[in-house]
Design a protein around this motif. Structure first.
Motif, PDB file in Angstrom:
ATOM      1  N   ALA A  92      20.037  15.495 -18.633  1.00 37.35           N
ATOM      2  CA  ALA A  92      20.069  14.275 -17.832  1.00 37.35           C
ATOM      3  C   ALA A  92      19.293  13.190 -18.559  1.00 37.35           C
ATOM      4  N   ASN A  93      19.575  11.965 -18.226  1.00 36.61           N
ATOM      5  CA  ASN A  93      18.846  10.841 -18.800  1.00 36.61           C
ATOM      6  C   ASN A  93      17.636  10.574 -17.912  1.00 36.61           C
ATOM      7  N   ASP A  94      16.559  11.321 -18.159  1.00 42.59           N
ATOM      8  CA  ASP A  94      15.369  11.227 -17.324  1.00 42.59           C
ATOM      9  C   ASP A  94      14.731   9.847 -17.372  1.00 42.59           C
ATOM     10  N   VAL A  95      14.788   9.204 -18.521  1.00 43.88           N
ATOM     11  CA  VAL A  95      14.175   7.881 -18.658  1.00 43.88           C
ATOM     12  C   VAL A  95      14.877   6.886 -17.729  1.00 43.88           C
ATOM     13  N   ALA A  96      16.197   6.934 -17.661  1.00 42.02           N
ATOM     14  CA  ALA A  96      16.933   6.022 -16.781  1.00 42.02           C
ATOM     15  C   ALA A  96      16.659   6.319 -15.313  1.00 42.02           C
ATOM     16  N   ILE A  97      16.563   7.593 -14.974  1.00 41.08           N
ATOM     17  CA  ILE A  97      16.317   7.966 -13.579  1.00 41.08           C
ATOM     18  C   ILE A  97      14.936   7.502 -13.135  1.00 41.08           C
ATOM     19  N   VAL A  98      13.924   7.794 -13.933  1.00 44.94           N
ATOM     20  CA  VAL A  98      12.560   7.394 -13.583  1.00 44.94           C
ATOM     21  C   VAL A  98      12.416   5.871 -13.635  1.00 44.94           C
ATOM     22  N   GLY A  99      13.072   5.241 -14.600  1.00 47.10           N
ATOM     23  CA  GLY A  99      13.025   3.780 -14.686  1.00 47.10           C
ATOM     24  C   GLY A  99      13.654   3.120 -13.471  1.00 47.10           C
ATOM     25  N   GLY A 100      14.773   3.670 -13.027  1.00 44.90           N
ATOM     26  CA  GLY A 100      15.413   3.123 -11.823  1.00 44.90           C
ATOM     27  C   GLY A 100      14.543   3.279 -10.583  1.00 44.90           C
ATOM     28  N   GLY A 101      13.921   4.424 -10.444  1.00 46.74           N
ATOM     29  CA  GLY A 101      13.022   4.636  -9.303  1.00 46.74           C
ATOM     30  C   GLY A 101      11.815   3.717  -9.353  1.00 46.74           C
ATOM     31  N   THR A 102      11.292   3.497 -10.545  1.00 45.10           N
ATOM     32  CA  THR A 102      10.141   2.609 -10.707  1.00 45.10           C
ATOM     33  C   THR A 102      10.502   1.181 -10.314  1.00 45.10           C
ATOM     34  N   VAL A 103      11.666   0.738 -10.750  1.00 44.12           N
ATOM     35  CA  VAL A 103      12.118  -0.614 -10.385  1.00 44.12           C
ATOM     36  C   VAL A 103      12.272  -0.726  -8.868  1.00 44.12           C
ATOM     37  N   LEU A 104      12.807   0.298  -8.231  1.00 41.96           N
ATOM     38  CA  LEU A 104      12.965   0.259  -6.770  1.00 41.96           C
ATOM     39  C   LEU A 104      11.620   0.168  -6.058  1.00 41.96           C
ATOM     40  N   TRP A 105      10.602   0.890  -6.545  1.00 42.44           N
ATOM     41  CA  TRP A 105       9.263   0.799  -5.942  1.00 42.44           C
ATOM     42  C   TRP A 105       8.714  -0.624  -6.056  1.00 42.44           C
ATOM     43  N   PHE A 106       8.869  -1.249  -7.233  1.00 41.17           N
ATOM     44  CA  PHE A 106       8.368  -2.614  -7.405  1.00 41.17           C
ATOM     45  C   PHE A 106       9.152  -3.615  -6.563  1.00 41.17           C
ATOM     46  N   VAL A 107      10.458  -3.426  -6.440  1.00 33.83           N
ATOM     47  CA  VAL A 107      11.262  -4.309  -5.581  1.00 33.83           C
ATOM     48  C   VAL A 107      10.823  -4.166  -4.126  1.00 33.83           C
ATOM     49  N   ALA A 108      10.573  -2.942  -3.686  1.00 33.90           N
ATOM     50  CA  ALA A 108      10.109  -2.732  -2.313  1.00 33.90           C
ATOM     51  C   ALA A 108       8.751  -3.400  -2.092  1.00 33.90           C
ATOM     52  N   PHE A 109       7.876  -3.333  -3.090  1.00 31.72           N
ATOM     53  CA  PHE A 109       6.570  -3.999  -2.981  1.00 31.72           C
ATOM     54  C   PHE A 109       6.757  -5.502  -2.810  1.00 31.72           C
ATOM     55  N   LEU A 110       7.607  -6.092  -3.668  1.00 27.20           N
ATOM     56  CA  LEU A 110       7.826  -7.535  -3.579  1.00 27.20           C
ATOM     57  C   LEU A 110       8.517  -7.932  -2.277  1.00 27.20           C
ATOM     58  N   ALA A 111       9.378  -7.066  -1.749  1.00 28.99           N
ATOM     59  CA  ALA A 111      10.065  -7.374  -0.492  1.00 28.99           C
ATOM     60  C   ALA A 111       9.121  -7.294   0.707  1.00 28.99           C
ATOM     61  N   LEU A 112       8.129  -6.396   0.643  1.00 33.77           N
ATOM     62  CA  LEU A 112       7.210  -6.227   1.773  1.00 33.77           C
ATOM     63  C   LEU A 112       6.011  -7.176   1.716  1.00 33.77           C
ATOM     64  N   LEU A 113       5.703  -7.689   0.550  1.00 42.70           N
ATOM     65  CA  LEU A 113       4.505  -8.517   0.392  1.00 42.70           C
ATOM     66  C   LEU A 113       4.483  -9.747   1.302  1.00 42.70           C
ATOM     67  N   PRO A 114       5.595 -10.483   1.489  1.00 42.24           N
ATOM     68  CA  PRO A 114       5.546 -11.644   2.396  1.00 42.24           C
ATOM     69  C   PRO A 114       5.285 -11.259   3.857  1.00 42.24           C
ATOM     70  N   PHE A 115       5.529 -10.016   4.208  1.00 38.57           N
ATOM     71  CA  PHE A 115       5.364  -9.569   5.597  1.00 38.57           C
ATOM     72  C   PHE A 115       4.063  -8.797   5.804  1.00 38.57           C
ATOM     73  N   GLN A 116       3.096  -8.978   4.901  1.00 36.95           N
ATOM     74  CA  GLN A 116       1.854  -8.212   4.961  1.00 36.95           C
ATOM     75  C   GLN A 116       1.126  -8.414   6.293  1.00 36.95           C
ATOM     76  N   SER A 117       1.035  -9.641   6.775  1.00 42.02           N
ATOM     77  CA  SER A 117       0.298  -9.882   8.027  1.00 42.02           C
ATOM     78  C   SER A 117       1.015  -9.244   9.214  1.00 42.02           C
TER      79      SER A 117
END
Length: 103
Positions: free
Chosen positions: A15-40
């Motif tokens: 399997a292409n482990d680098v692509a799988i882990v890279g995709g998951g990492t990008v999703l975590w950062f996108v989720a962080f950026l999506a939730l940050l405006p709603f912190q309060s």
């Protein structure tokens, strides 16, 4: 109760482990950026840790990405060294390793 015969394990899937882990990492950062405006709002409802969990997931994903790339490169080096050793034995003439050959 009779035992069923055991079958040998299949070889591991490549399997292409680098692509799988890279995709998951990008999703975590996108989720962080999506939730940050709603912190309060999240904090008011008792979910103030969610953005920080996503950020830590992204940072851990970067460590995983580094590990997967190092593992992939080590496997490639190992396969290249194995192929070079096989080529040297084939070029020797009879296919035996010179260190173990008895003349």
């Amino acid at each position: 109760m009779p035992k069923t015969p055991l079958h040998p394990s299949p070889p591991p899937l490549e399997a292409n482990d680098v692509a799988i882990v890279g995709g998951g990492t990008v999703l975590w950062f996108v989720a962080f950026l999506a939730l940050l405006p709603f912190q309060s709002t999240l904090s008011a409802h008792g979910h103030g840790t969610w953005p920080w969990i996503c950020l830590s997931g992204g940072l851990l994903g970067l460590i995983g990405l580094w590990y997967c790339r190092a593992r992939r490169d080590a496997i490639a080096r190992s396969r290249a060294a194995e192929a070079d050793g096989t080529a040297e034995r084939a070029a020797d003439g009879n296919g035996q390793d010179p260190a173990t050959r008895s003349d």
